[in-house]
Design an enzyme around this catalytic site. Structure first.
Site, PDB file in Angstrom:
ATOM      1  N   GLU A   7       0.789  -1.225   0.000  1.00 49.91           N
ATOM      2  CA  GLU A   7       0.000   0.000   0.000  1.00 49.91           C
ATOM      3  C   GLU A   7       0.823   1.277   0.000  1.00 49.91           C
ATOM      4  OE1 GLU A   7      -3.298   0.077  -0.383  1.00 49.91           O
ATOM      5  OE2 GLU A   7      -3.237  -2.121  -0.549  1.00 49.91           O
TER       6      GLU A   7
ATOM      7  N   SER B  44     -58.358 -16.447  33.866  1.00 49.99           N
ATOM      8  CA  SER B  44     -58.206 -17.330  35.031  1.00 49.99           C
ATOM      9  C   SER B  44     -56.781 -17.437  35.557  1.00 49.99           C
ATOM     10  CB  SER B  44     -58.697 -18.728  34.674  1.00 49.99           C
ATOM     11  OG  SER B  44     -60.013 -18.657  34.223  1.00 49.99           O
TER      12      SER B  44
END
Lengths: 775, 178
Positions: free
Chosen positions: A188, A468
């Site tokens: 690079e 319930s």
């Protein structure tokens, strides 16, 4: 007039060169000033961002760890699946951590280093042996020392991101292998240590190299420029941006050392995508592609990472393995040519395969309802900004296997119910929560029929009448008062009550029948409304609601008679909290989704410890739990035993609301508790009862995850007595038709029954229950 | 039961050496009563005092096993927790025990140890509740040393809360069980 006009013209002609000069002069001054201001601004920008916190680190959210120990029910296949999920690599020999080797009836594992919520584990080699679907032993390799307990590193289930979904594992320069840095600099920016941010030589060399090879093998931008581009600028391509980039690179080099710039580069650069997560920096890339910490990378691996810099998607080693390998080998060749590696190293490295971990990771990162719960619990302590930028490591209680099973069942059953009940597809909704029976840890949560949809989280926010499900609290409160016993007769006869607004409320039984005087346990097991309301009114609505609160439900509930039949609304999460208390012998343990939060450095920031608080009399609690066992074995929850073994001693309760709008089931096995709700967002009827809807889902989930039968431990204050079913009096065990019932000591009947023989049975309340009395 | 207990006898020397596992060192008490999970009907007439009537229900066998044999996982974690505690890492020691609760949720020793550590941390309310929870997980009449140690924690916790009279009662219970 004409003269004067001429004079003016002359003057203007004379003045023109002078004003142009002036104009140019000012233009230069202004331009210079603007340039300097701009450079000053760039200088400020470069320094400000570089000095401060450079990156927002998203929080990492982990599931609970899989515990391994001799006797654990875990097959070899399941362990392999878990290892694959954790990105362990199958190898012929264990050379690097995060790898495993299959043997005939065992697996050799090289566990990776991991910072758990409570301690750090260094990488270690172990052998896990199996026998008949269980782990039979765990030994340390190579010595052979037996290990009683071991845990796998947990699965990463998500991140809390800032706006950009960038993730990274921060590195320091000294952690990075020198081969990686050499490869990077060679490919690079060969003059990195010489140039001042921009390299004309580099541009010329790259141009030449690219022309010669006919391909782009080198770039002209320096590493500093690349860092500037990624760190400060947008991806726009223009001349101005290129100039800005060069200027900023020069400024950066003036202020900072080369190594600092290099370190920032190694952490910043984009190296690929993992689902919606952007992989930045070599630290995360190393874990992503090789399941390794960067320090452990071999030459061929670190070179591959460098190969990705040029184009992470173009050289994606999963999608384009040949392309990636060619580029890796070209870099290796360059390294050899430049003397960075020997010919031997080069030959050995180019022969290596790509060696990457498989890419199946993202699907497990999507548990929206559970992540929502985690986020909400965290936001009580942290700002949203902290969650998305501080790199917190959050260890949760989620069990991925149970979560997936719960999702599977919801996804499978909802369309079936819609079809069977002729409901428009997409209307039936669901929520499900699974917790550990003790400790209150949430192991799974589903927030809707579309299990992966991160919208309305019904598990937390669908506040619906519970029907319930409230009844066991009524009975618990009644038993705790010691005015009632498990066998007290309660009249299941019509009852009319005045509401606070003066209206009359006349509840009905679900089967529209009247059952006359029934023993207390039967009234709950069969969920008789009239008997329950009568009992609740005697106990007192306020007392019942106070008990609900004591059992861990924080939502204030309005006190009116219909609350006794569950007209009060709760979320599935709150119902789970209530039933968690029943499951924990009436000790409240707040539901938790987080175990611990660590800082990015591994320090413990916040623990969410196990707490308990006794909420009710243990004796009354025990008896209520036994009645709920009857509710499943003989009452409304019977169909659970179509799915689960008879000896599971399940405890649970169905809940159905008016016009079948809500279908609930809450219950537990010896190891897990689960609450399931089915209903519609528009609150219209579902045509499902608690038993025909929610219970079916519950049973299917529990069949897979529930391993232990419920073991209720009789508290000291409870005694079992043989009771004559004919008259409810104490009886001898030898009598025909007597049953054993638990009583709080001192509340058992005092009278002895004259033991009746089968021949001379008289009509009794028990007979009436069996149907002798007209309803 | 004999088979199950003897199967773990090899662990005894290990225990006496490194862990205070007194709660587990007693001989298992005889199984008390025969109460079913769901109300059980008596055996047919004529089958008085039959063996079948004395059989311990399945879930009780499960709890009994938990309470009397030495579970290597619990042992390992209790050991680890003690070692961490000695090094001064009390909150780590607690985390280790909580890990144990995750694996063996109904093991009373883990809850009892948690209670002790919380008392050391001057968290008397939590300590008392943890000790009561541990007691709730011990089948009555068994594991007296652990029961005693839990009552001692409760006594200490009550004392810290200024409830002296109740604390004395709890101490007495602890003594009787010893």
């Amino acid at each position: 007039m004409a003269k004067s006009r001429k004079r003016k013209k002359k003057n203007r002609a004379k003045k023109q060169p002078h004003s142009l000069k002036k104009f140019v002069f000012w233009l230069i001054i202004i331009s210079l000033f603007s340039l300097l201001t701009w450079v000053g601004y760039l200088d400020y920008t470069v320094q400000r961002q570089f000095e401060g916190k450079r990156w927002s680190l998203p929080a990492q959210v982990y599931a609970a760890s899989q515990e391994l120990y001799a006797g654990a029910e875990l097959s070899k296949g399941v362990l392999v699946a878990q290892l694959e999920q954790l990105r362990y690599r199958k190898k012929a020999s264990l050379e690097q951590p995060a790898s495993y080797r299959l043997r005939r009836s065992s697996i050799d594992l090289y566990l990776r280093d991991f910072q758990f919520g409570d301690k750090y584990r260094t990488a270690q080699k172990v052998r896990v042996s199996f026998s008949g679907g269980h782990i039979s032993s765990i030994i340390k390799l190579p010595i052979g020392q037996s290990l009683p307990l071991l845990r796998l590193d947990p699965v990463l289930i998500g991140n809390f991101y800032p706006k950009q979904r960038e993730d990274r594992v921060l590195l320091q320069l000294n952690q990075v292998p020198s081969s990686l840095i050499q490869a990077l600099i060679l490919t690079e920016d060969r003059d990195f240590y010489e140039h001042s941010g921009v390299s004309p030589k580099g541009i010329a060399r790259a141009l030449w190299a690219n022309l010669r090879s006919g391909k782009i093998v080198q770039g002209g931008s320096t590493l500093t420029q690349q860092l500037v581009k990624n760190f400060y600028l947008s991806s726009e391509r223009s001349l101005v941006r290129k100039i800005t980039e060069a200027l900023m690179a020069l400024i950066l080099e003036v202020h900072y050392e080369k190594d600092e710039i290099l370190e920032a580069y190694l952490n910043e650069i984009y190296l690929g995508q993992d689902g919606r997560r952007a992989v930045h920096g070599f630290g995360l890339a190393s874990e992503q592609y090789f399941s390794q910490k960067i320090e452990k990378l071999s030459l061929h691996q670190s070179t591959l990472l460098v190969a990705l810099v040029r184009g992470p998607s173009y050289y994606n080693p999963v999608k384009h393995p040949k392309r990636a390998k060619d580029r890796r080998n070209r870099i290796l060749k360059l390294m050899q040519e430049q003397g960075a590696i020997s010919a031997k190293e080069y030959q050995s490295a180019i022969k290596k395969p790509l060696d990457i971990t498989g890419s199946k990771q993202s699907p497990d990162r999507l548990f929206p309802a559970f992540m929502d719960l985690v986020r909400r619990q965290l936001l009580q302590e942290y700002k949203n900004e902290d969650l998305t930028s501080e790199g917190l490591r959050i260890f949760t209680t989620l069990d991925p296997a149970i979560q997936k099973e719960t999702e599977r069942v919801v996804k499978r059953r909802i369309p079936q119910f819609e079809k069977a009940k002729k409901l428009t597809a997409g209307l039936l909704q669901s929520a499900a929560i699974v917790t550990r029976r003790e400790g209150g840890e949430v192991v799974a949560m589903v927030g809707g029929a579309r299990v992966k949809y991160a919208g309305f989280n019904r598990a937390l926010d669908a506040v619906r009448p519970v029907g319930s499900l409230i009844k066991p609290v009524v009975y618990l409160r009644a038993l705790a008062s010691k005015k009632y016993t498990v066998n007290t007769l309660i009249d299941d006869a019509p009852i009319s009550l005045k509401n606070s607004d003066g209206s009359i409320w006349s509840p009905k039984n679900y089967d529209k029948k009247l059952h006359g005087e029934v023993p207390l346990h039967t009234a709950l097991a069969h969920s008789y409304n009239l008997a329950s309301v009568r009992l609740g009114m005697d106990v007192g609505v306020d007392n019942v609601l106070e008990m609900v609160k004591k059992m861990g439900v924080r939502r204030p509930l309005k006190s009116f008679p219909s609350a006794l039949l569950g007209a009060s609304a709760l979320s599935p999460f709150e119902v789970a909290q209530l039933y968690q208390t029943f499951a924990g012998d009436c000790f409240v343990t707040p539901l938790r989704s987080i175990q611990v939060v660590l800082s990015s450095q591994g320090e413990s920031l916040q623990r969410y410890p196990l707490t308990v608080r006794q909420a009710a009399d243990p004796a009354a609690c025990y008896i209520t739990n036994t009645i709920m066992q009857e509710a499943v074995s003989e009452g409304t929850g019977r169909s659970a035993y179509r799915w689960l073994a008879d000896d599971m001693n399940l405890v649970g309760k169905t809940g159905t609301t008016n016009d079948l709008r809500d279908s609930w089931f809450a219950g537990y096995t010896g190891d897990y508790l689960s609450v399931v709700w089915l209903g519609r967002d528009d609150n219209k009827p579902t045509r499902l009862t608690g038993a025909s809807g929610a219970l079916q889902l519950w049973s299917e989930v529990m069949r897979t995850i529930g391993r232990q039968p419920v073991g209720l431990i009789k508290p000291e204050g409870v005694e079992y007595f043989w009771i004559d079913s004919e008259n409810g009096l104490l009886a001898d065990e030898s009598c025909f038709g007597v049953k054993q019932f638990p009583f709080i000591k001192g509340t058992e009947p005092s009278q002895l029954s004259s033991c009746s023989s089968p021949g001379n049975r008289v009509k009794s309340w028990f007979g009436r229950v069996l149907g002798d009395q007209p309803h | 039961m004999i088979y199950r207990t003897t199967g773990y006898l090899f662990l005894l020397p290990l225990l006496s050496g490194c862990v205070d596992l007194s709660p587990y060192q007693q001989i298992p008490a005889p199984v008390e009563g025969n109460y079913p999970s769901v109300y059980r009907q008596s055996a047919p007439a004529g089958n008085v005092n039959s063996q079948a009537a004395k059989v311990t229900p399945h879930h009780e066998v499960y709890e009994e096993k938990r309470a009397t044999v030495i579970d290597p996982v619990v042992l390992a974690l209790v050991n680890e927790s003690k070692a961490t505690e000695q090094r001064g890492g009390i909150s780590s020691a607690i985390s280790t025990l909580e890990r144990g609760v995750r694996i063996r949720p109904r093991d009373p020793l883990l809850w009892g140890r948690l209670a002790k550590l919380r008392l050391q941390q001057d968290k008397p309310v939590l300590a008392e509740n943890l000790a009561r929870k541990s007691l709730a997980l011990i089948k009555s009449g068994t594991n007296r040393p652990l029961q005693s140690s839990n009552w001692l924690v409760i006594a200490g916790a009550l004392k810290q809360q200024g409830k002296i009279k109740e604390a004395n009662l709890a101490s007495q219970k602890a003594k009787i069980l010893k």
